[in-house]
Design a protein around this motif. Structure first.
Motif, PDB file in Angstrom:
ATOM      1  N   SER A  29      33.284  25.306  32.731  1.00 14.60           N
ATOM      2  CA  SER A  29      33.188  25.473  34.183  1.00 14.60           C
ATOM      3  C   SER A  29      31.835  25.008  34.696  1.00 14.60           C
ATOM      4  O   SER A  29      30.791  25.381  34.145  1.00 14.60           O
ATOM      5  CB  SER A  29      33.386  26.950  34.549  1.00 14.60           C
ATOM      6  OG  SER A  29      33.097  27.156  35.915  1.00 14.60           O
ATOM      7  N   TYR A  32      29.157  27.818  35.356  1.00 19.99           N
ATOM      8  CA  TYR A  32      28.713  28.742  34.312  1.00 19.99           C
ATOM      9  C   TYR A  32      27.227  29.076  34.400  1.00 19.99           C
ATOM     10  O   TYR A  32      26.772  30.092  33.867  1.00 19.99           O
ATOM     11  CB  TYR A  32      29.039  28.198  32.924  1.00 19.99           C
ATOM     12  CG  TYR A  32      29.796  29.196  32.080  1.00 19.99           C
ATOM     13  CD1 TYR A  32      29.288  30.465  31.842  1.00 19.99           C
ATOM     14  CD2 TYR A  32      31.044  28.877  31.543  1.00 19.99           C
ATOM     15  CE1 TYR A  32      29.990  31.396  31.091  1.00 19.99           C
ATOM     16  CE2 TYR A  32      31.757  29.795  30.794  1.00 19.99           C
ATOM     17  CZ  TYR A  32      31.218  31.053  30.565  1.00 19.99           C
ATOM     18  OH  TYR A  32      31.923  31.972  29.832  1.00 19.99           O
ATOM     19  N   ARG A  93      35.984  22.847  42.659  1.00 20.77           N
ATOM     20  CA  ARG A  93      35.091  22.957  41.512  1.00 20.77           C
ATOM     21  C   ARG A  93      33.721  22.344  41.759  1.00 20.77           C
ATOM     22  O   ARG A  93      32.736  22.733  41.121  1.00 20.77           O
ATOM     23  CB  ARG A  93      35.724  22.307  40.277  1.00 20.77           C
ATOM     24  CG  ARG A  93      36.930  23.058  39.751  1.00 20.77           C
ATOM     25  CD  ARG A  93      37.607  22.311  38.608  1.00 20.77           C
ATOM     26  NE  ARG A  93      36.757  22.176  37.439  1.00 20.77           N
ATOM     27  CZ  ARG A  93      36.648  23.105  36.491  1.00 20.77           C
ATOM     28  NH1 ARG A  93      37.301  24.240  36.586  1.00 20.77           N
ATOM     29  NH2 ARG A  93      35.888  22.896  35.435  1.00 20.77           N
ATOM     30  N   SER A 223      45.358  35.875  44.224  1.00 15.15           N
ATOM     31  CA  SER A 223      44.734  34.810  43.434  1.00 15.15           C
ATOM     32  C   SER A 223      43.743  33.992  44.254  1.00 15.15           C
ATOM     33  O   SER A 223      42.869  33.318  43.690  1.00 15.15           O
ATOM     34  CB  SER A 223      45.814  33.885  42.859  1.00 15.15           C
ATOM     35  OG  SER A 223      46.565  33.283  43.904  1.00 15.15           O
ATOM     36  N   THR A 226      38.969  34.831  44.802  1.00 14.23           N
ATOM     37  CA  THR A 226      38.209  34.624  43.574  1.00 14.23           C
ATOM     38  C   THR A 226      36.843  35.293  43.671  1.00 14.23           C
ATOM     39  O   THR A 226      36.327  35.516  44.773  1.00 14.23           O
ATOM     40  CB  THR A 226      38.034  33.121  43.308  1.00 14.23           C
ATOM     41  OG1 THR A 226      37.453  32.512  44.463  1.00 14.23           O
ATOM     42  CG2 THR A 226      39.375  32.469  43.004  1.00 14.23           C
ATOM     43  N   THR A 297      40.495  40.257  34.321  1.00 14.99           N
ATOM     44  CA  THR A 297      40.134  39.676  33.036  1.00 14.99           C
ATOM     45  C   THR A 297      38.883  38.831  33.202  1.00 14.99           C
ATOM     46  O   THR A 297      38.549  38.402  34.314  1.00 14.99           O
ATOM     47  CB  THR A 297      41.263  38.792  32.489  1.00 14.99           C
ATOM     48  OG1 THR A 297      41.569  37.761  33.457  1.00 14.99           O
ATOM     49  CG2 THR A 297      42.517  39.609  32.235  1.00 14.99           C
ATOM     50  N   TYR A 298      38.203  38.579  32.076  1.00 13.73           N
ATOM     51  CA  TYR A 298      36.940  37.840  32.162  1.00 13.73           C
ATOM     52  C   TYR A 298      37.152  36.425  32.681  1.00 13.73           C
ATOM     53  O   TYR A 298      38.086  35.723  32.294  1.00 13.73           O
ATOM     54  CB  TYR A 298      36.253  37.764  30.795  1.00 13.73           C
ATOM     55  CG  TYR A 298      35.011  36.908  30.840  1.00 13.73           C
ATOM     56  CD1 TYR A 298      33.830  37.398  31.397  1.00 13.73           C
ATOM     57  CD2 TYR A 298      35.033  35.590  30.385  1.00 13.73           C
ATOM     58  CE1 TYR A 298      32.701  36.602  31.483  1.00 13.73           C
ATOM     59  CE2 TYR A 298      33.902  34.791  30.464  1.00 13.73           C
ATOM     60  CZ  TYR A 298      32.742  35.308  31.015  1.00 13.73           C
ATOM     61  OH  TYR A 298      31.623  34.515  31.115  1.00 13.73           O
ATOM     62  N   ASP A 299      36.270  36.028  33.553  1.00 18.24           N
ATOM     63  CA  ASP A 299      36.234  34.677  34.093  1.00 18.24           C
ATOM     64  C   ASP A 299      34.761  34.367  34.353  1.00 18.24           C
ATOM     65  O   ASP A 299      34.034  35.222  34.862  1.00 18.24           O
ATOM     66  CB  ASP A 299      37.031  34.609  35.407  1.00 18.24           C
ATOM     67  CG  ASP A 299      37.208  33.188  35.916  1.00 18.24           C
ATOM     68  OD1 ASP A 299      36.184  32.499  36.089  1.00 18.24           O
ATOM     69  OD2 ASP A 299      38.347  32.774  36.156  1.00 18.24           O
ATOM     70  N   TYR A 302      32.974  35.445  37.498  1.00 19.35           N
ATOM     71  CA  TYR A 302      32.541  36.804  37.808  1.00 19.35           C
ATOM     72  C   TYR A 302      31.017  36.943  37.822  1.00 19.35           C
ATOM     73  O   TYR A 302      30.497  37.901  38.400  1.00 19.35           O
ATOM     74  CB  TYR A 302      33.165  37.802  36.822  1.00 19.35           C
ATOM     75  CG  TYR A 302      34.521  38.282  37.263  1.00 19.35           C
ATOM     76  CD1 TYR A 302      34.654  39.155  38.332  1.00 19.35           C
ATOM     77  CD2 TYR A 302      35.672  37.837  36.626  1.00 19.35           C
ATOM     78  CE1 TYR A 302      35.910  39.576  38.758  1.00 19.35           C
ATOM     79  CE2 TYR A 302      36.929  38.250  37.038  1.00 19.35           C
ATOM     80  CZ  TYR A 302      37.037  39.120  38.111  1.00 19.35           C
ATOM     81  OH  TYR A 302      38.278  39.527  38.535  1.00 19.35           O
ATOM     82  N   THR A 346      30.150  42.587  32.616  1.00 18.21           N
ATOM     83  CA  THR A 346      30.506  41.168  32.544  1.00 18.21           C
ATOM     84  C   THR A 346      30.053  40.556  31.233  1.00 18.21           C
ATOM     85  O   THR A 346      30.778  39.762  30.610  1.00 18.21           O
ATOM     86  CB  THR A 346      29.891  40.404  33.732  1.00 18.21           C
ATOM     87  OG1 THR A 346      30.205  41.079  34.954  1.00 18.21           O
ATOM     88  CG2 THR A 346      30.430  38.986  33.799  1.00 18.21           C
ATOM     89  N   ARG A 353      35.367  37.990  24.759  1.00 22.24           N
ATOM     90  CA  ARG A 353      36.082  36.706  24.828  1.00 22.24           C
ATOM     91  C   ARG A 353      35.630  35.765  23.708  1.00 22.24           C
ATOM     92  O   ARG A 353      36.447  35.093  23.067  1.00 22.24           O
ATOM     93  CB  ARG A 353      35.855  36.057  26.190  1.00 22.24           C
ATOM     94  CG  ARG A 353      36.361  34.622  26.329  1.00 22.24           C
ATOM     95  CD  ARG A 353      37.868  34.531  26.228  1.00 22.24           C
ATOM     96  NE  ARG A 353      38.516  35.227  27.317  1.00 22.24           N
ATOM     97  CZ  ARG A 353      38.767  34.670  28.512  1.00 22.24           C
ATOM     98  NH1 ARG A 353      38.416  33.416  28.739  1.00 22.24           N
ATOM     99  NH2 ARG A 353      39.371  35.352  29.437  1.00 22.24           N
TER     100      ARG A 353
END
Length: 359
Positions: A29, A32, A93, A223, A226, A297-299, A302, A346, A353
């Motif tokens: 990503s 990140y 993105r 969804s 975000t 869930t982890y993303d 976050y 986090t 993960r």
């Protein structure tokens, strides 16, 4: 996930080691670097409530993470240049690349505030400025001249406000460095900081109008909400921090002193705007995860929700000092603790993960 194998001597199998030391970076990503942003600002928040050991530990984590992410990013550019380019010009993105600039500026601020490493702060400020110039005019030019564009409800999100955060991160670091400079350089840095602060505020007004319009006049599903929507608040928090530093610097800079009432008014305006978003975002988060039962869930996105919490704590503290608003200190301590708790959750999810899916 492939099974983890070990020989009789307990050594990890070659496939797993290959994944660890030769990771698949194609889908990395662009956002990140938000982990560095979040870790850096939570470090400063811990420092201001007296947790110096925690602050230095997080400072180290931010520095190591910054280097690792640069290594992975350069590896991705080498192996998948077309994928990187497509991400850069993608409406959803592309804005994530601004986390690189913001992370560089915040890491520089840590160097100056925590370690008094002014020289490293200067190096990182110049790096952030170059990154800001390249990314700002690349991303927004691409969004403008593309022939195929998404509709507003599919093309904009809170991540666009990372452009504001990146701009204000440069303003913050410039103000911190100005204190350590001789008059000619100090005036130049204060002027650059003021200019970036004003531009960041104007960009927020432009983008927030579009985001709020998308909120209220288009269908909104769980969804769609975000984590970067927390940047709605975070962009105002870092604008507050930049304004508070300018107010403090105005004591030594004549041109800033002459507009001190303007600086104070807009700093409170930014803080009030950011504060308004906190209950709204909590309500929307409750709606998303509790009422609509959207899985948590982890993303990597976050980290974009952890950063605003830490930034709000630091910005409120600095504004309280600059404007002598002592009653706000309790608020800053509370948000610093909340930010550290959010960071731990986090980071724990990230480790889980990585253990489940190394490489």
């Amino acid at each position: 996930m492939e099974p983890v194998k070990a020989g009789g001597n307990g050594r990890v199998s070659r496939p797993l080691l290959a994944r660890l030391f030769n990771p698949d970076v194609e889908t990395l990503s662009p956002a990140y670097f938000g982990m560095v942003m979040a870790t850096g600002i939570v470090s400063l928040a811990a420092s201001q409530i007296g947790l110096r050991g925690v602050a230095w530990l997080l400072f180290g984590v931010a520095g190591v993470t910054y280097l690792i992410l640069w290594g992975l990013t350069l590896l991705r550019i080498k192996r998948h240049p077309r994928r990187v380019f497509l991400d850069l010009i993608d409406h959803l993105r592309g804005a994530g690349f601004f986390t690189i600039t913001a992370a560089t500026g915040i890491l520089g601020s840590e160097c100056v505030v925590l370690a008094n490493w002014v020289g490293m702060g200067i190096v990182l400020w110049w790096a952030a400025l170059v990154l800001w110039l390249v990314l700002t005019y690349s991303i927004f030019t691409a969004f403008t001249v593309k022939t195929q564009k998404p509709t507003l409800d599919r093309g904009i999100s809170g991540a666009w406000l990372l452009g504001v955060v990146a701009t204000q991160a440069i303003a913050v670091l410039a103000s911190l460095l100005a204190v350590h400079m001789a008059p000619p350089q100090r005036i130049a840095l204060d002027f650059i900081s003021l200019s970036m602060w004003l531009w960041g505020g104007m960009l927020y007004i432009w983008l927030m109008a579009l985001i709020f319009y998308r909120y209220t006049f288009f269908p909104f599903s769980p969804s769609d909400l975000t984590p970067p929507y927390w940047i709605n608040m975070g962009a105002m928090a870092i604008s507050t921090l930049a304004g508070a530093l300018l107010i403090k610097n105005a004591q030594e800079a004549g041109f800033l002193h002459s507009i001190a009432p303007f600086l104070k008014g807009f700093t409170i305006f930014y803080w009030a705007s950011g504060t308004w978003w906190i209950p709204m975002l909590l309500i929307l988060g409750f709606w998303r995860h509790i009422y609509m039962r959207f899985p948590l869930t982890y993303d990597p996105l976050y980290w974009g929700a952890v950063f605003p919490l830490g930034m709000y704590a630091v910005a409120t503290q600095r504004m309280a000092e600059a404007l002598e608003l002592d009653f706000l200190h309790l608020l800053t301590s509370g948000f610093a603790l909340i930010a550290m708790a959010a960071w731990l959750l986090t980071f724990g999810a990230l480790i889980y993960r990585l253990v489940r899916n190394p490489g």
